[in-house]
Design an enzyme around this catalytic site. Structure first.
Site, PDB file in Angstrom:
ATOM      1  N   ASP A 180       0.872  -1.185   0.000  1.00 16.66           N
ATOM      2  CA  ASP A 180       0.000   0.000   0.000  1.00 16.66           C
ATOM      3  C   ASP A 180       0.904   1.228   0.000  1.00 16.66           C
ATOM      4  O   ASP A 180       2.069   1.127  -0.367  1.00 16.66           O
ATOM      5  CB  ASP A 180      -0.963  -0.020   1.190  1.00 16.66           C
ATOM      6  CG  ASP A 180      -2.283   0.686   0.880  1.00 16.66           C
ATOM      7  OD1 ASP A 180      -2.234   1.877   0.535  1.00 16.66           O
ATOM      8  OD2 ASP A 180      -3.350   0.060   0.980  1.00 16.66           O
TER       9      ASP A 180
ATOM     10  N   HIS B 168       2.037   1.435  -3.185  1.00 17.98           N
ATOM     11  CA  HIS B 168       1.256   2.418  -3.942  1.00 17.98           C
ATOM     12  C   HIS B 168       1.952   3.766  -4.053  1.00 17.98           C
ATOM     13  O   HIS B 168       1.334   4.737  -4.467  1.00 17.98           O
ATOM     14  CB  HIS B 168      -0.121   2.590  -3.304  1.00 17.98           C
ATOM     15  CG  HIS B 168      -0.977   1.370  -3.384  1.00 17.98           C
ATOM     16  ND1 HIS B 168      -2.236   1.304  -2.812  1.00 17.98           N
ATOM     17  CD2 HIS B 168      -0.763   0.151  -3.956  1.00 17.98           C
ATOM     18  CE1 HIS B 168      -2.759   0.106  -3.031  1.00 17.98           C
ATOM     19  NE2 HIS B 168      -1.883  -0.611  -3.718  1.00 17.98           N
TER      20      HIS B 168
END
Length: 378
Positions: free
Chosen positions: A218, A240
């Site tokens: 993430d 991410h």
């Protein structure tokens, strides 16, 4: 009153007996902790003993501590200037609960890791590909760095396999985090690791993070609210990327004066990302990305959008969270062929203004997507 010889001798005899009485052996992990002492805790009872004795310690050494299931290693409210040192391997029992596994607060606190230490979340016991979205398999967050004030530091921690989000930084000011390694590579197996953010920052001021290495699934960094934040010398892999936001829909919806620099983002979904919540209000102002290198980005090299929701992007940007004074300097690298180099979705030219982009070069993906983008950007 005049004491007779027999009374005095009786008193002294009683005292001698009391002093000679055997003292019960201290349980594993416990220590007597007069205020200001150096305290050391270990084993399965070490967490409970540390929690009970923390107020009297000038330093707390945690050596091979096993934290019981469903228990927070609660080192909140420490005396000013307390040092916390992790030694050996720190582990945690398994339970489905929200956590956190560790929580530390106080003023001028110094947290560090000794050579060879490891804080092992053994996250595979929880990983199911759903992260914090699962309503049946609840996973504990890892480390709350909440209300750390003054000149507090977190230095050289080695963290492995967090169940979900790693560092939550909230209500803190003057905190410096340096040389932290977060290794959640094992979560890549069958895509089971999810929502394993490296550093989530909210409602904080004057936070500095340097030299972080993050392997996760993430955001490497997510700044949801806060001011005067620095992130530099980072290495982000598998997640991410570097994110501002999402901003909006919280009690504090201001991100201002942020400098992110000298960082590599590799084999990640996104590189640089700024997200404003659709229909919300707030401020994103004075954010700088400088000397950022991207490689192997699979979705968005640079993405700046004003229409974010929890279920994705709406395609209809709004203007309630203006993005102003955004600087990108020497942001460069590559996106895979299925990704997009640059996406800008602004609600109006006024809601995205005062941007300065120099030496921005992202290539390899699909053509840029631009709506109400300031001139000189895309």
């Amino acid at each position: 009153m005049i004491l007779t010889r027999s009374v005095v001798l009786g008193f002294l005899g009683s005292a001698s007996l009391a002093l000679a009485s055997p003292v019960a052996e201290l349980a594993e992990g416990s220590r007597l902790t007069p205020r200001g002492s150096a305290c050391s805790y270990s084993g399965t009872s070490g967490a409970a003993a540390a929690i009970a004795g923390k107020a009297g310690c000038s330093s707390i050494t945690l050596n091979n501590v096993v934290v019981p299931a469903g228990t927070t290693l609660d080192l909140t409210g420490l005396a000013s200037g307390t040092k916390v040192i992790f030694e050996g391997t720190t582990t945690f029992g398994y339970k489905q609960w929200a956590g956190p596994l560790i929580s530390i607060s106080g003023t001028n606190i110094q947290v560090s890791g000794a050579s060879g230490h490891l804080i092992d979340g053994q996250g595979s016991r929880w990983w199911d590909g759903e992260g914090s979205n699962s309503k049946t398999n609840i996973k504990p967050k890892f480390f709350f760095a909440h209300s750390l004030k003054g000149s507090s530091t977190i230095t050289g921690l080695n963290i492995k396999d967090s169940p979900v989000q790693v560092f939550s930084i909230s209500g803190s000011s003057g905190l410096t985090i340096s040389g932290v390694t977060i290794d959640n590579k094992n979560g890549d197996t069958n895509s089971l690791g999810h929502n394993t953010d490296g550093f989530d920052i909210g409602d904080s001021d004057s936070i500095t993070i340097t030299g972080a290495t993050v392997y996760n699934q993430d955001d490497c960094l997510a700044i949801n609210s806060g001011t005067n934040i620095v992130f530099s010398g980072g290495y982000c892999s598998g997640g991410h990327g570097l994110s501002i936001g999402s901003v909006g829909g919280r009690s504090n919806n201001v991100v201002e004066t942020v400098h992110i620099s000298s960082t590599q983002v590799v084999n990640s979904q996104n590189g640089v990302r700024v997200k404003a919540v659709s229909g919300a209000t707030g401020t994103i102002k004075g954010v700088t990305f400088q000397d950022i290198t991207l490689s192997g980005i699979t979705s968005q090299g640079i993405t700046i959008r004003q229409e974010y929701t929890n279920s994705g992007y709406t395609g209809s940007p709004t203007t309630g969270v203006p993005i102003t004074g955004l600087t990108l300097n020497n942001v460069h690298g590559t996106v895979t062929s299925k990704g997009t180099d640059i996406t800008i979705e602004c609600g109006s030219s006024a809601s995205c203004s005062g941007w300065t982009w120099t030496k921005v070069a992202v290539s390899g993906g699909k053509a840029d997507v631009c709506k109400n983008a300031p001139s000189g950007t895309c």
